[in-house]
Write a protein that holds these residues in place. Structure first.
Motif, short mmCIF file in Angstrom:
data_model
loop_
_atom_site.label_atom_id
_atom_site.label_comp_id
_atom_site.label_asym_id
_atom_site.label_seq_id
_atom_site.Cartn_x
_atom_site.Cartn_y
_atom_site.Cartn_z
N SER A 172 0.86 -1.19 0.00
CA SER A 172 0.00 0.00 0.00
C SER A 172 0.89 1.24 0.00
N ARG A 173 0.71 2.07 -0.99
CA ARG A 173 1.50 3.31 -1.08
C ARG A 173 0.62 4.49 -0.70
N ILE A 174 1.07 5.26 0.27
CA ILE A 174 0.36 6.47 0.69
C ILE A 174 1.15 7.68 0.19
N TYR A 175 0.45 8.54 -0.56
CA TYR A 175 1.06 9.76 -1.09
C TYR A 175 0.66 10.96 -0.24
N GLY A 176 1.58 11.91 -0.15
CA GLY A 176 1.27 13.17 0.52
C GLY A 176 1.95 14.31 -0.19
N THR A 177 1.52 15.50 0.10
CA THR A 177 2.20 16.69 -0.41
C THR A 177 2.63 17.53 0.78
N GLY A 178 3.83 18.10 0.73
CA GLY A 178 4.37 18.84 1.87
C GLY A 178 5.04 20.13 1.42
N TRP A 179 4.87 21.20 2.22
CA TRP A 179 5.37 22.52 1.84
C TRP A 179 5.96 23.22 3.07
N LEU A 180 6.53 24.38 2.85
CA LEU A 180 7.17 25.10 3.94
C LEU A 180 6.15 25.79 4.84
N ASN A 181 4.99 26.15 4.28
CA ASN A 181 3.97 26.84 5.07
C ASN A 181 2.60 26.59 4.46
N LYS A 182 1.57 26.99 5.19
CA LYS A 182 0.20 26.71 4.75
C LYS A 182 -0.14 27.45 3.46
N LYS A 183 0.40 28.63 3.27
CA LYS A 183 0.12 29.38 2.04
C LYS A 183 0.58 28.59 0.82
#
Length: 662
Positions: free
Chosen positions: A222-233
């Protein structure tokens, strides 16, 4: 007393520190604001942990959020580890495999104990991740032996990790990273602690299946993908782009506009419908006019060529697995179930056009006065892409390149590349792309040719871009070590579309290898044979992919000259049918691609339907318009309409429908 280490900072200043000192210590000595902002350290050009001690004299630069590329990679790598810990806490018995950062996020592959994960599991995992971030657990780097790793994973019941550890070479420095009690094999680097992550700047996006080590013979994970950034904006901007991208999906719009379809009977090939092929022809005609004006000679070469030709060019050894190979023999079709014996010669469908263009160049004697020779082909090629890599018309197995090869003398190269860059710039602007980045892909580890050749080829491309004034930050100028082709370095041109995504499309490569391998030559001013330099270049890349990009960039709302259907004449009442036919006839004779809608439907229904099909102009006619010789003009996306004489409407449309180079 141990010898001190000399730490050179970006401003040229030098600090002497004792062994055991870390980049975090140096940041703290400079100021409390810097130690708070620092995410990692760049040590002699390599990103490393802030808390990893110096090992000698060092060039040091501190990585902060301003170094966005490095910072995002750190954030996404950290988030992958945090997600894996959260999953194992929520679902005991789950085994972990790998979790890399990606271009816009991260993923991790898991072997669940009881059932595959679903998207319903994601909110709980996100909540647990935020708790781990709030605990502000330090990321601690430790060096372990191979046997320690094998023993650890075996004791924990981590079969996949134990298998991977057993494949690692003896004696290599192996590292793990620990956050609290949880750990994983990892080369790093990581930020100082989980608390450096913004708990509101990530989102888990989807779940899919993936085979262990990418092999369908292995276990399904099972592969779970996510997206991640430096801040909420940044996260919100990314989620908006994803939402907008879904609306602009070329597959969805292609169906709404009746442009093309794909089906399993021709895996990886496109069925172009009449309207889609009108778009293709308009783009091809435009490119052909631009090439004619730039003094290219168009050629056409065979689809099927002897495997020995591909062996001589070097593609057979480097590219064989991506080629469709055909035995050069005929089976006995009278025998039921007959198969090819494979004993005959081999042929291959061409995956690229370059060897065939060299063969044309070699016909007859070429003089130094003949160069440059610009040879273009809208060449249909085939590449055996994996099924899982196919994506709409963006990545296919059969495609047509706007390909060309330019044969030049060495002294002509810089100027010829400069001319190409200027042509490409003009084409992109005509097609609605005002922003693109230029990147130089440098020599890969496995390559043909001498070091001197590569030095010269790479510098020539640098000089050519400098001659255009585009080797600047404004054009995203960047050098990419190791990413060139096996025979040549290349310039890559990365378009930015309407919602900020980038697409690598155009290329130009400086090749001295293929002319040598295929024995191409010209007679120089000294009467001796010389090798030409061969420039491989494309502006669009492939028609299929570029049309997909155009669809998504314009959201199907093409400029009038490209639109498959430029106008529809729609009636309000049946009394206007004859006039509508006359209007369509006059538009058609003026060169406008027009359709007539005489259906017994309400005009609002017709407007909605033709808006969905992205028709740029709707000419509405009723009894009054028929009596006065006028039309009501409605533009796509506008509620307003303008009633004008028919001749006025036709003149305006003809003027607007001219291609930008005409």
């Amino acid at each position: 007393m141990s010898a001190m280490f000399r730490i050179t900072l970006p401003d040229g200043s030098v600090r002497e520190v004792a062994p055991g000192t870390t980049p975090a210590d140096v940041a703290a000595a400079i100021g409390p604001g810097l130690v708070k902002a620092a995410l990692a350290a760049r040590i002699d050009g390599q990103v490393r942990d802030l808390n990893r001690p110096f090992e000698g004299d060092t060039q040091l630069a501190l990585v902060t959020a301003r170094d966005e590329k490095d910072a995002l990679e750190l954030v996404r790598h950290d988030l992958a580890h945090v997600m894996a810990e959260a999953v194992q806490k929520l679902f005991p018995g789950t085994e972990i495999t790998f979790g890399p950062a990606t271009d816009d996020g991260f993923y991790y592959d898991f072997a669940p104990k009881e059932r595959p994960f679903t998207e319903e599991d994601l909110p709980a995992i996100e909540a647990e991740m935020r708790e781990i971030i709030a605990r502000n657990e330090p990321f601690v780097r430790e060096v372990w032996s191979r046997q320690q790793l094998i023993d650890r994973w075996t004791q924990q019941g981590e079969r996949f990790k134990a298998e991977w550890a057993a494949d690692l070479p003896e004696g290599e420095e192996l590292t793990i990273y620990r956050q609290g009690d949880w750990l994983d094999m990892c080369r790093g680097p990581h930020m100082a602690s989980t608390g450096k992550l913004d708990p509101q700047a990530f989102k888990l996006t989807r779940v899919s299946g993936a085979y262990w080590r990418g092999d369908q013979k292995n276990a399904m994970l099972s592969r779970i993908y996510g997206t991640g950034w430096l801040n909420k904006k940044q996260l919100d901007q990314h989620l908006f782009r994803l939402e907008e991208a879904a609306k602009r999906d070329h597959r969805k719009i292609g169906q709404e506009m009746d442009l093309f379809h794909l089906q399993s009977e021709a895996q990886g090939s496109v069925f172009w419908h009449p309207k889609g092929f009108v778009l293709w022809r308009q783009l091809e005609a435009y490119m052909r006019r631009r090439l004619d004006a730039a003094d290219y000679a168009e050629v056409k070469t065979p689809q099927l060529m002897d495997a020995r030709q591909w062996e001589q060019s070097g593609h057979w050894g480097k590219y064989r697995e991506n080629m469709f190979v055909v035995p050069d023999e005929v089976p006995n079709i009278e025998d039921e179930g007959a198969v090819l014996s494979g004993e005959g010669d081999l042929m291959a469908l061409k995956p690229m056009n370059c060897p065939a263009h060299v063969l044309i160049f070699k016909q007859g004697i070429k003089s130094y006065r003949d160069l440059p020779i610009r040879m273009a082909e809208f060449g249909c090629c085939h590449r055996n892409e994996p099924h899982g890599a196919l994506h709409g018309i963006m990545r296919v197995r059969q495609f047509t390149q706007d390909d060309a090869h330019i044969f030049v003398r060495e002294d002509q190269l810089v100027d010829e590349v400069r001319k190409f860059c200027e042509l490409l710039d003009s084409v992109y602007k005509d097609l609605g792309f005002d922003s693109y980045a230029i990147k130089l892909a440098l020599r890969p580890d496995k390559r043909f040719g001498s070091e001197e050749m590569w030095d010269w080829a790479e510098q020539s491309l640098r000089d050519a871009v400098a001659a255009t004034g585009r080797d600047t930050v404004d054009y995203g100028w960047e050098e990419l070590p190791g990413e060139g082709a096996f025979y040549a370095p290349k310039l890559e041109f990365h378009l930015t579309d309407a919602i900020g995504r980038t697409w690598q499309v155009g290329t130009i490569q400086t090749d001295t290898v293929l002319p040598e391998r295929l024995d191409a030559s010209y007679v120089g001013e000294d009467g001796n044979r010389h090798r030409p330099v061969m420039l491989h270049r494309a502006i669009l890349g492939t028609f299929e992919r570029f049309i997909g990009i155009l669809i998504e960039h314009h959201a199907g709302r093409f400029p009038l000259w490209l639109a498959p259907v430029q106008a529809v004449v729609a009636t309000i009442v049946s009394d206007a049918d004859d006039y509508a036919a006359e209007v369509s006839d006059q538009l058609r004779r003026a060169g406008i691609r027009v359709e007539t809608d005489l259906r017994n439907e309400k005009i609002n229904y017709k407007v909605r339907e033709h808006s969905l099909a992205k028709v740029p102009v709707l000419l509405v006619v009723g009894k009054r318009e028929a009596e006065e010789g006028k039309v009501a003009v409605r533009r796509l996306g506008s509620q307003a309409q303008e009633i004008v004489p028919l001749a006025t409407a036709i003149a305006a449309l003809v003027d607007e429908a001219r291609a930008p180079d005409m």
